[in-house]
Structures are given as C-alpha cells and as structure tokens.
Design a protein around this motif. Structure first.
Motif, mmCIF file in Angstrom:
data_model
loop_
_atom_site.group_PDB
_atom_site.id
_atom_site.type_symbol
_atom_site.label_atom_id
_atom_site.label_comp_id
_atom_site.label_asym_id
_atom_site.label_seq_id
_atom_site.Cartn_x
_atom_site.Cartn_y
_atom_site.Cartn_z
ATOM 1 N N UNK A 1 -5.104 32.787 27.545
ATOM 2 C CA UNK A 1 -4.101 31.911 26.916
ATOM 3 C C UNK A 1 -4.597 31.470 25.554
ATOM 4 N N UNK A 2 -3.680 31.290 24.612
ATOM 5 C CA UNK A 2 -4.080 30.999 23.236
ATOM 6 C C UNK A 2 -3.305 29.818 22.660
ATOM 7 N N UNK A 3 -3.820 28.599 22.819
ATOM 8 C CA UNK A 3 -3.205 27.452 22.136
ATOM 9 C C UNK A 3 -3.173 27.646 20.628
ATOM 10 N N UNK B 1 -4.167 17.334 34.516
ATOM 11 C CA UNK B 1 -3.075 17.272 33.558
ATOM 12 C C UNK B 1 -3.470 18.039 32.319
ATOM 13 N N UNK B 2 -2.489 18.353 31.481
ATOM 14 C CA UNK B 2 -2.799 19.073 30.255
ATOM 15 C C UNK B 2 -1.900 18.574 29.143
ATOM 16 N N UNK B 3 -2.177 19.021 27.939
ATOM 17 C CA UNK B 3 -1.369 18.634 26.800
ATOM 18 C C UNK B 3 -2.046 19.060 25.510
ATOM 19 N N UNK B 4 -1.292 18.974 24.413
ATOM 20 C CA UNK B 4 -1.823 19.341 23.098
ATOM 21 C C UNK B 4 -2.643 18.178 22.551
ATOM 22 N N UNK B 5 -3.835 18.477 22.086
ATOM 23 C CA UNK B 5 -4.713 17.444 21.541
ATOM 24 C C UNK B 5 -5.669 18.068 20.539
ATOM 25 N N UNK B 6 -6.229 17.225 19.681
ATOM 26 C CA UNK B 6 -7.287 17.644 18.767
ATOM 27 C C UNK B 6 -8.624 17.193 19.329
ATOM 28 N N UNK B 7 -9.544 18.125 19.451
ATOM 29 C CA UNK B 7 -10.874 17.833 19.981
ATOM 30 C C UNK B 7 -11.859 17.814 18.815
ATOM 31 N N UNK C 1 -5.360 21.266 26.032
ATOM 32 C CA UNK C 1 -6.557 20.973 26.807
ATOM 33 C C UNK C 1 -6.179 20.621 28.237
ATOM 34 N N UNK C 2 -7.138 20.752 29.126
ATOM 35 C CA UNK C 2 -6.952 20.419 30.537
ATOM 36 C C UNK C 2 -7.882 19.273 30.886
ATOM 37 N N UNK C 3 -7.334 18.235 31.496
ATOM 38 C CA UNK C 3 -8.144 17.086 31.894
ATOM 39 C C UNK C 3 -8.407 17.140 33.390
ATOM 40 N N UNK D 1 -12.625 16.840 29.780
ATOM 41 C CA UNK D 1 -11.637 17.791 29.297
ATOM 42 C C UNK D 1 -12.265 19.175 29.214
ATOM 43 N N UNK D 2 -11.450 20.198 29.493
ATOM 44 C CA UNK D 2 -11.956 21.558 29.566
ATOM 45 C C UNK D 2 -10.988 22.501 28.844
ATOM 46 N N UNK D 3 -11.405 23.753 28.754
ATOM 47 C CA UNK D 3 -10.537 24.788 28.197
ATOM 48 C C UNK D 3 -11.121 25.419 26.950
#
Length: 322
Positions: free
Chosen positions: A6-8, A157-163, A254-256, A261-263
C-alpha cells in the motif's frame, strides 16, 4: 522481485492531481503527466481516448472546458511495486452548470521518473449498477468487505497524519566527551523543550527515542511549523553548539495500536530523517505536495535520494529554517 505494498505516498499524489483538476491548475497537471509516448487517457464520454503527445498537448484545454464542480471523495487507495504504482478513487462531483451530482470512478497508473511519480495512464468512468446493466445485484463481496472492516476497527485505528522524527547528530561521541550525567541533564532539558513545541503546534509526542523523538500531527502545516520552531529554539539556547538536530517528516496513512503508531509512513519518516545532516530538516515529496504553496520560501529544489528499505530513488525536499 519487488513487493506490492500500500502506498499512502501515491494516495497523496493522486489527491494533488484531483485538486489540480478541480482548480484547473494546468501547470501542476502538465508537470504531473509522464513525458512517455505510452501515456494514455480514457475518459467517460465516447471518443475520449487519447495518448502520447496529443494527450499532453490537449489536456490543458480539456480541463478548461470542465464546468466548476464540488468534489466529495468517498474512497482512495493506492499501491506501488518498484517503480510502478496504481490507484483507485471514487467520488461524487456536483457541477455548478446544472447542479447535477454524479458518481465517478478514477483509476491511475503512475511511473517513477527521475525520482518523481508521474501519471502514465488515467481512466474516468461513471458507474452503472449491475441491476441496471444485467438485472442482478451482487451482494456477497460487499458483505465480506463490511465484515472485514468491522473486525479491523475493533482493536486499531488509522488515518492520514504527518510523522516527524528528531535526532541529535553525533550523540554517541557527545556522550563520551561530556559524560553520562551531564549528557543526561542536557537531553532531559532538550526533550522537555521538544515536547512543549510539539504540543504547542497541536502535535502529539508519541515517544522519545533516547536522544530523539517521534511525534504525530493531523495537520501537515503544523508539523512543518513545529520542525522550524524546534530548530530555531534549539539554535537560540546555550547548548546550540552541542545539540545539532536532524529532523525528517513524511505524511500518509498510519495505523495506531495501543499508544504507538506503525506502518510504512512511520518507517519512511525515519529514513527521511536519516538523510538530514546536522541542523537540517527534510520532508518527503508527499509532505511537500500536500502543502501546495510555499509562501515563506522555505523549500529547496527536489532531491532524489536512496532511502534504506524503499526501492528506487525517492524525492525529498530540504526546508531552510534560518
């Protein structure tokens, strides 16, 4: 053989494309198109099948003919395998010209050209239900998908975020020079400063990593502002010559799990930090694209780099915070 993942990153690229179509931003659209003669486009209307130079030369005029519309995205997923990627998007478009709201489906094939993802094939369609087309409605797969979705939501849970990762350059050597006690005191004060800045920019400190940090932001702009502020504040204190920060940011899904957080987004953010030198900030191309504009003139030109664990050259941007 490259693995399909998968490619965010590609999802963000596709969102940038969709926004450029909506805004009729012809310069961005032309820049995102492949220069290959194998470029292909299949539209929703009869005869909208173009290729190569003809498509590149005429697409800007085609976009200008599209009436103003509102965009309501329902789903977007993207994948990559080596230097090739693809994405599928569904959305409802509401056109100002007649007020009609029409569901659309889009598929994209992208190719990595000189470290930058380029559109090489695009397909737009207006879906017709199976009941209307063949008199039968398919439900089995929908039931399986819904069951899988419920199971997934029960424990993560997951969602778009900046790490954002921060790291102190040459920390091992500094520990030897200063001694454990003095170094521990310096690091303690530094981590307190970092957490305060992260929180002040609506971020969350996920964990400290010895002399570094990992944090997460729901806003791309907040993550960039936090990175700049952290470098500036660090440069203003008496330990500035000792603590030379390296910062990296990547954005995606990302996946929490529990409090962590992972991914691949987390892994790539760490690798972007690895290519940063002392007192430097680098961001991924996705993070840069999602900002759209650069009113402060912070960003340098795109730089192709090799990131450990990520095939092919990747594009990063330096952020001048001084």
């Amino acid at each position: 053989m490259s693995k399909i993942t998968p490619s965010p990153e590609l999802a963000a690229v596709v969102r940038r494309w969709n926004l450029a179509v909506q805004n009729q931003d012809q310069a961005v659209l032309m820049n995102m198109l492949s220069k290959s003669e194998h470029l292909r486009y299949q539209g929703s209307a009869d005869g909208e099948c173009w290729s190569g130079t003809v498509f590149r030369d005429g697409f800007a005029d085609h976009v200008r003919e599209i009436p103003e519309f509102d965009w309501d995205e329902h789903s977007l997923e993207a994948f990559e395998c080596g230097e090739v990627g693809w994405a599928h998007c569904s959305a409802t478009l509401t056109f100002a010209s007649n007020g009609n709201s029409t569901p659309h489906r889009f598929t994209f094939v992208l190719n990595l050209e000189d470290g930058i993802w380029k559109m090489v094939q695009l397909h737009v369609s207006n879906p017709m239900s199976n009941l209307e087309k063949i008199g039968v409605e398919h439900e089995a797969l929908n039931a399986l998908v819904e069951a899988a979705r419920i199971g997934f939501q029960q424990d993560q849970s997951d969602g778009i975020a900046s790490v954002m990762f921060t790291d102190i350059a040459d920390s091992s050597e500094l520990t030897r020079k200063l001694g454990d006690h003095e170094w521990a005191d310096i690091i303690s004060r530094h981590l307190e400063l970092a957490e305060g800045i992260i929180v002040s920019h609506r971020g969350r400190l996920v964990k400290s990593l010895g002399d570094g940090t990992m944090s997460i932001f729901t806003s791309v702009q907040d993550s960039v502002d936090a990175a700049v502020n952290l470098q500036r504040r660090n440069a203003s204190i008496d330990t500035a010559k000792i603590l030379r920060l390296r910062i990296g940011i990547h954005t995606g899904e990302v996946i929490q799990k529990d409090e962590d957080f992972f991914g691949t987004v987390v892994n790539k953010a760490a690798r972007v930090t690895d290519v940063s030198g002392p007192n430097e900030i680098h961001v991924s191309d996705v993070t840069r694209l999602m900002l759209d504009t650069d009113p402060n003139g912070w960003f340098g030109p795109p730089k192709p780099v090799l990131l450990k664990g990520f095939g092919g050259r990747q594009t990063v941007y330096s952020l001048n915070w001084t």
